[in-house]
Design a protein around this motif. Sequence first.
Motif, PDB file in Angstrom:
ATOM      1  N   PHE B 751     -13.264  15.451 -13.837  1.00 28.66           N
ATOM      2  CA  PHE B 751     -13.301  14.726 -12.460  1.00 28.66           C
ATOM      3  C   PHE B 751     -12.037  14.456 -11.980  1.00 28.66           C
ATOM      4  N   GLN B 755     -10.617  15.591  -8.545  1.00 26.76           N
ATOM      5  CA  GLN B 755      -9.731  14.863  -7.707  1.00 26.76           C
ATOM      6  C   GLN B 755      -8.511  15.070  -7.241  1.00 26.76           C
ATOM      7  N   ARG B 761     -14.328  12.060  -3.065  1.00 28.95           N
ATOM      8  CA  ARG B 761     -15.215  11.295  -4.054  1.00 28.95           C
ATOM      9  C   ARG B 761     -16.466  11.788  -3.761  1.00 28.95           C
ATOM     10  N   VAL B 764     -17.554  14.458  -6.069  1.00 28.54           N
ATOM     11  CA  VAL B 764     -17.821  14.014  -7.563  1.00 28.54           C
ATOM     12  C   VAL B 764     -19.304  13.365  -7.490  1.00 28.54           C
ATOM     13  N   ARG B 765     -19.364  12.547  -6.467  1.00 25.04           N
ATOM     14  CA  ARG B 765     -20.429  11.625  -6.689  1.00 25.04           C
ATOM     15  C   ARG B 765     -22.071  12.755  -6.419  1.00 25.04           C
ATOM     16  N   VAL B 839     -15.833   7.875  -9.724  1.00 27.44           N
ATOM     17  CA  VAL B 839     -14.883   8.117  -8.924  1.00 27.44           C
ATOM     18  C   VAL B 839     -14.013   6.796  -8.521  1.00 27.44           C
TER      19      VAL B 839
END
Lengths: 252, 850
Positions: B751, B755, B761, B764-765, B839
């Motif tokens: 992750f 990023q 973010r 990723v969420r 995140v």
Amino acid sequence: MSKWMLIPCAVLAAATTVTAQDARQVVAEAQARSTTKSQRYEGRLQVVDAGGKTSEKRWTYTRLGSHGASKTIIRFTGPAEVKGVALLIVNFPDRASDQWMWTPAINRERRIATQDRRTRFFGTDFSFEDLEERDVDHHTYVMEGEETLEGERCWRIASTPRPGRRSQYTRSTLWIRQSTYSFAQVENFNGSTLVRRLRYRDMASVQGIWSARTLEMHDFTRNSRTILTLESLTYDVPLRDDQFTVQALQRS
Amino acid sequence: MILLRLISWPYVRKHAGRALLTVAGIAIGVAVFVAMRAANDAVFGAFTQTVSRLAGATELQVTAGFSGFDEAVLERVQAMPEVAVASPVIEAVGATGLPGQGNVLILGIDMTGDRSLREYDLESGDAAVLDDPLVFLAQPDSLMITAEFARRNGLRTNDRLPLDTVDGRKEFVVRGVLGASGLSGAFGGNLAIMDIYAAQHVFGRGRRFDRIDLALTPGVALDAGRQALQQALGPGFQVQTPSARGQSFESLLRIYRLMLRFSSLFALVIALFMIYNAFATAVTQRRAEIGILRALGATRGQVGLLFVVESAVAGCLGSAVGVALGYALAGGVARLIGTLLEGIQGVGQGQAEVTPTPWLVGVALALGTLTSVLAAALPAREAARVDPIKALQRGRLQVLGAGENRARTLVAAGLGALGAALFVGTTSLPAFYVGYLCLLLAALLLTPWLSVALVRLLRPALVWLRPTEGMLAADSLIGAPRRTSATVSALMLAIALVVGLAGIGRASHGQITEWAESALNPDFFVTGSPTLTGRDYRLPEAMTGELAKVEGVAIVQRMRQPRVAYRNSLVLLMATDVESVGRTARRTVLEGEAADMYRRVAAGEAAIVSENFAAGFGVHAGDVVELAAPTGMLRLPVAGVVREYSDTQGALIVDLALYRKHWHDDTVDLFRVYVSPGAVPEEVRGRILTRFADQRRLFVLSSHQVRAYVGRMADQWFSVTWVQIAVATLVAVLGIASSLTVTIADRRREFGVLQAIGGLRRQVRAAIWMEAATLAVVCLVLGLVLGALHLYFVLQISYRDYPGLRFDYAYPSLVALAVCPVMLAAAVAAAIGPAESAVRGSLVEALEYE
């Protein structure tokens, strides 16, 4: 009801003083002198508890037959809550009595379970066993001597149930008046403990039979007393067998 | 010890929440186990105590099932030399007219002989009355109540107490108050003593007793006395010790106890999965530390032992908390069981006192710790196997090796084949259970493989939805099946359980409703008790004609339904006017030919048995059942098997005339009444009530009321299982949260890199949420499929084992559909925390992670 308690011995007017007599013969003679064909009286039963509180019941008592082969009907006449209740007791020489009760409020008869003969007879100090008629042959006897009881000379006799006979008492002591061959007192023991004492008082000759008109039972375990007073006592009244049946019980 | 202090303790402090979750998992499992067992012990302990208190010095009890017997039997018993005292008893539930006091157990006894058996311990009252049974017997309105009942209702001696009798509500007089010991403690004080002959009248028993309590002659051995009585009375009577009779009664509650045990077991299995998950997470997160330890010379044994000791400590802590929590919950569970018991007995036991017992505390602590150690054994083994080099390579350990995969598949195939063979091909109950267990194990072993296969199927759809996030989510799940296998397994089992419960609920409800509509179809049921199962207030035969004369009444059918002994069980004997009932209320016939069956049974030549009776006792049409009637053994051919849900123990239907001939009982429990065509049922109901208003205690129940009652009883059966569904949902949330936490820990660098190269973010969420949702879909698919199998198993249990009812298979589609959004929502909700953690963490730390 037991003749032992309720039918005191008659007196032999010309009885000679017996100084030394076989214990069994004395008891047999007492039984013989109290034998009648039938009996009727009105009874007043007072129970005095340990606290001194007294309750009272009244009944009429009718008996046909004698000594181990009798039939008895007791009809309660007071107080109001037991009035009308009737008991039929059929005694047998070789086994416990059969008993039925008629309860007018539910209009039916019932057999009373008296297998446990130690059970108190309806709140009195008499147990069901105390009320059974005892035949002289049910016990063995030993003459223990003579004593004066309430001013009367008595034989003191030890009585023990014969082997095979069940009893709540391991032994009893009987006092029999020498003058009339009537019972004066019975003490019942369990081991060495005195359980109950029955006294025969107010002796009178009724139709030639010496009868106690007051019986007092003292229960030492509860420290209470029951006093039965016999009124209008008569013997050998004309009675029929069919007056002593479960059906007859219902006819008050 | 050093490792514990240096390695474990800092980890626990850093991940206090997770440590708490682990302890909570054990605590919940142990708490449910303790609560169920403690409540069960308390309620049944109180029941046993009640039996003992009611029995007093009674050595043996004579009964004829629940049918009662003639008074004459008492004389036969009393005449036996082996018997010292024999006292008749009527035991019935009476309704008081006191607000909020409900029912009391009325013990009808014969005071002339009963005091030799029971200590009445009279506390207060008129001494002359209490000591004098003559007054008690002479006045049939006499009652003795307990001190507790007197206190609750402000009653004293000579006060009046309203009580329902067959003749309507009557006033009784309190003639005595029982002291706190002995009898008084039974049924929480809701107990009253009445003269037996008055009780016969109050409850319409005629000249019959329910049982005889007796003491043997001194010197007669219990077994010898029992045998002598049994021989003298014949097989129609049961001669048992009070405790044995109590056990027969308890057997009526077997189904409830079975469900409670199942719930306890379920709770522990769930706890096992939760702990496994927690330790799997811990091993994943601490793999680097393990690697370092191994590099520094720690042996595999030391590393494995470290996790085992950790799990034991967590197990001890969790168990201790669980024991405390369990005892706190036990009171509520005891009330629930007490309510079920009250439904059967008619009168409550009173508040059962839940007191901790060293045995249960010890077992719970041991079980919790053992479960914890067992659950952690696999992760501990994995930890011990950590290769110091691989430990620094995230994700590698979550991949199943080809060898392991093959081995799992082979074992699963073997178990599956064995399970299927045992499951389908045998009638043996143990083999059936083993078969189911094999199939379940096969499903669990195949879970990782099935998960991966399903995710592969879902991958195109996920990529189509969100190309980057979908791909990340799918690949994460495909790449590390071991990480999610525990969650998938737990959730799959939980969903399967929900499906099974819903399925049997649907099937039973549907079929019981169908049965109620066909069998319970009279316009009215006229009874002396407020429910159809109540048999305390009996009605006289004379009422049949009186009811038939009421304007608008077309048909009156009589029903007497006592429990009778059959092969050491108490089954329901439904004695009725079979010819008439056969015309108006035809049950579904499973074996036999309907017309011939009703004809033979109406003629008194045969009996009909219920489906659960047939299953429970292995009886089929054409077989002969032997019923122990008071007049001797009654041999009846089985004319047919019908669908009949009146009783969980099984029921036999015979003609009323046959019953009366052999049981000498002419009382009636209820009348089934049909109104004439054109008559208005409510008007007829009013006329019936008016006709008997001043004469009898009557309940005229409409078929609608009765069906609603049956529905409530059926629902009550499954009330305990809702607890299991709640636990299943909890498992879903905890399991997915735990699994995603491992995911985040495993993929922290991934992750971070994402990023660092410009991933947002929200991407990723989204990836984490999609992973959670996919996980939920996988669980749902597997769970719903396993649920179909589980439902079959549950239906088979209800038929083959207990209570012998055959319900048709019907998949609970609506519940299955409802479970989907719940699980998806639970998954996404469980993903919120881990997603935010992923995140919001430091990018630098994430990139340095390996």
